[in-house]
Design a protein around this motif. Structure first.
Motif, PDB file in Angstrom:
ATOM      1  N   ILE A 110       0.361  -1.122   0.207  1.00 16.19           N
ATOM      2  CA  ILE A 110       0.290  -0.129  -0.202  1.00 16.19           C
ATOM      3  C   ILE A 110       1.312   1.479  -0.034  1.00 16.19           C
ATOM      4  N   GLY A 111       1.704   1.668   1.141  1.00 17.63           N
ATOM      5  CA  GLY A 111       3.077   2.599   1.197  1.00 17.63           C
ATOM      6  C   GLY A 111       3.356   3.154   0.084  1.00 17.63           C
ATOM      7  N   GLU A 112       3.903   2.327  -0.876  1.00 14.38           N
ATOM      8  CA  GLU A 112       5.075   1.597  -2.243  1.00 14.38           C
ATOM      9  C   GLU A 112       4.084   1.766  -3.183  1.00 14.38           C
ATOM     10  N   ASP A 113       2.873   1.767  -3.110  1.00 17.66           N
ATOM     11  CA  ASP A 113       2.514   1.200  -3.926  1.00 17.66           C
ATOM     12  C   ASP A 113       1.985   3.135  -4.449  1.00 17.66           C
ATOM     13  N   PHE A 114       1.514   3.881  -3.375  1.00 18.99           N
ATOM     14  CA  PHE A 114       1.058   5.129  -3.771  1.00 18.99           C
ATOM     15  C   PHE A 114       2.014   5.702  -3.828  1.00 18.99           C
ATOM     16  N   THR A 115       3.012   5.758  -3.204  1.00 20.76           N
ATOM     17  CA  THR A 115       4.203   6.706  -3.520  1.00 20.76           C
ATOM     18  C   THR A 115       4.903   6.251  -5.349  1.00 20.76           C
ATOM     19  N   TYR A 116       4.372   4.883  -5.214  1.00 22.18           N
ATOM     20  CA  TYR A 116       5.010   4.938  -6.663  1.00 22.18           C
ATOM     21  C   TYR A 116       3.713   5.918  -8.160  1.00 22.18           C
ATOM     22  N   TYR A 117       2.829   5.107  -7.354  1.00 19.40           N
ATOM     23  CA  TYR A 117       1.873   6.171  -8.442  1.00 19.40           C
ATOM     24  C   TYR A 117       1.606   7.785  -7.948  1.00 19.40           C
ATOM     25  N   LEU A 118       2.168   8.504  -7.467  1.00 20.36           N
ATOM     26  CA  LEU A 118       2.437   9.938  -7.046  1.00 20.36           C
ATOM     27  C   LEU A 118       3.597  10.097  -8.093  1.00 20.36           C
ATOM     28  N   MET A 119       4.580   9.285  -8.109  1.00 15.16           N
ATOM     29  CA  MET A 119       5.109   9.703  -9.316  1.00 15.16           C
ATOM     30  C   MET A 119       5.516   9.279 -10.452  1.00 15.16           C
ATOM     31  N   ALA A 120       4.341   7.782 -10.837  1.00 14.43           N
ATOM     32  CA  ALA A 120       4.176   7.740 -12.583  1.00 14.43           C
ATOM     33  C   ALA A 120       2.895   8.743 -12.887  1.00 14.43           C
ATOM     34  N   SER A 121       2.292   9.012 -12.591  1.00 17.82           N
ATOM     35  CA  SER A 121       1.500   9.750 -12.555  1.00 17.82           C
ATOM     36  C   SER A 121       0.641  11.202 -12.451  1.00 17.82           C
ATOM     37  N   GLU A 122       1.508  11.186 -10.903  1.00 11.14           N
ATOM     38  CA  GLU A 122       1.345  13.102 -10.899  1.00 11.14           C
ATOM     39  C   GLU A 122       2.915  13.802 -11.094  1.00 11.14           C
ATOM     40  N   GLN A 123       3.371  12.449 -11.327  1.00 13.67           N
ATOM     41  CA  GLN A 123       5.042  13.769 -11.539  1.00 13.67           C
ATOM     42  C   GLN A 123       5.210  14.557 -10.029  1.00 13.67           C
TER      43      GLN A 123
END
Length: 323
Positions: A150-163
């Motif tokens: 969960i934590g790592e997944d949201f971290t990745y989302y914020l970088m990949a989708s919202e830069q």
């Protein structure tokens, strides 16, 4: 002497669930920290979740609330969806701009001798974020799950989708099925952040910073946790706000959902003397609509030719739905 942790909008009792926002490092770092203990307890109560599901759902709701912090308009909403191949099967969380959330897991119980941790319960899949912020079309971003933690997944989302380079730390502490503490922290680098800022934060992350729930069990509030992590004497606390689990379902909303079934399905329900029971995914509240309610709904929708079947012998069931 003024309280260095005074933040406008915080609840009178800082042990109540709340979120706090701050900036640091000359304004190039944005930080949020949150206590979600009662939110997770409410979800556990509504859905009768087993320990691993409680941990996964609690982290998921906490992360969803953290990344919803930039919604501003009264009617803004954010929907987070995980679809996965782990035993939990998936989770959905809806947040509004007042930090109310409601959530549910697809599978609420993972019991037995071999109960997995959060990553094992979630497995592989996707994380989707849908933001409806008053634009012509809602914004939708989706990424593959990195770890299922969960934590790592949201971290990745914020970088990949919202830069947005981010750190998302989450925790749910349980003892014998009782939720003792739940919360999280999000640190984000803003445009203009220096390499020194990045190096410093990486060292904080990789230097054995204590888990969020450990710090909460030691009596630290979200504002003290984020201050401790950043270590910036010039940290500027911006605002605080209560958070909570709040389902906004109602008979009226369920009726509107029922109307979307269309004429044929509504006609069948109108012919059923048992009516229909609709159950809310988020809080398990049940709403009963009689056949007369359905006929009225059809008339309001413009379906005038409502005919009642007199032979009910074949209609020996109650229709259960989830809208």
């Amino acid at each position: 002497m003024s309280d260095p942790y005074f933040v406008k909008g915080l609840p009178e009792n800082i042990n109540d669930d709340h979120i706090v926002k701050a900036t640091a490092m000359d304004g190039y770092v944005k930080a949020c920290a949150i206590r979600t203990t009662e939110v997770v307890r409410a979800a556990q109560k509504y859905h009768n979740t087993s320990d691993s599901v409680t941990a996964a759902l609690g982290r998921f709701m906490t992360a969803s609330l953290l990344i919803s912090e930039n919604m501003k308009n009264e009617n803004d909403t954010q929907t987070s969806i995980i679809k996965c191949d782990g035993l939990i099967k998936g989770m959905t969380c809806v947040c509004d701009s007042s930090f109310n959330c409601r959530a549910y897991p697809v599978n609420n119980r993972i019991d037995g001798d071999d109960v997995p941790n959060v990553k094992g319960a979630v497995g592989n899949g996707t994380l989707t974020i849908i933001r409806d912020i008053g634009l012509r079309e809602p914004y939708c971003g989706q990424v593959e799950l990195m770890t299922g933690g969960i934590g790592e997944d949201f971290t990745y989302y914020l970088m990949a989708s919202e830069q947005t380079p981010s750190i998302v730390a989450l925790g749910v502490l349980q003892e014998n099925g009782t939720i003792k503490h739940a919360g999280g922290m999000m640190i984000q680098l803003l445009p203009g952040a220096t390499e020194e800022d990045i190096d410093y934060l990486e060292k904080r992350v990789n230097g054995g910073f204590p888990e969020i729930t450990f710090l909460m069990s030691e009596g630290l509030s979200p504002e003290k946790i984020v201050d401790m992590f950043l270590g910036d004497p010039e940290i500027c606390f911006l605002s605080g706000e209560k958070v909570g689990f709040n389902c906004n379902c109602s008979a009226e909303k369920m009726s509107r959902g029922l109307a979307t079934l269309g004429k044929a399905d509504l006609q069948e329900l109108a012919n059923d003397p048992k009516g229909i029971d609709i159950e809310c995914h988020f809080c398990n509240s049940k709403y009963h609509f009689t056949s007369e309610d359905v006929k009225k709904l059809m008339e309001e929708a413009g379906f005038k030719d409502v005919k009642v079947v007199q032979d009910y012998a074949h209609l020996d069931r109650v229709v259960w739905g989830r809208i």
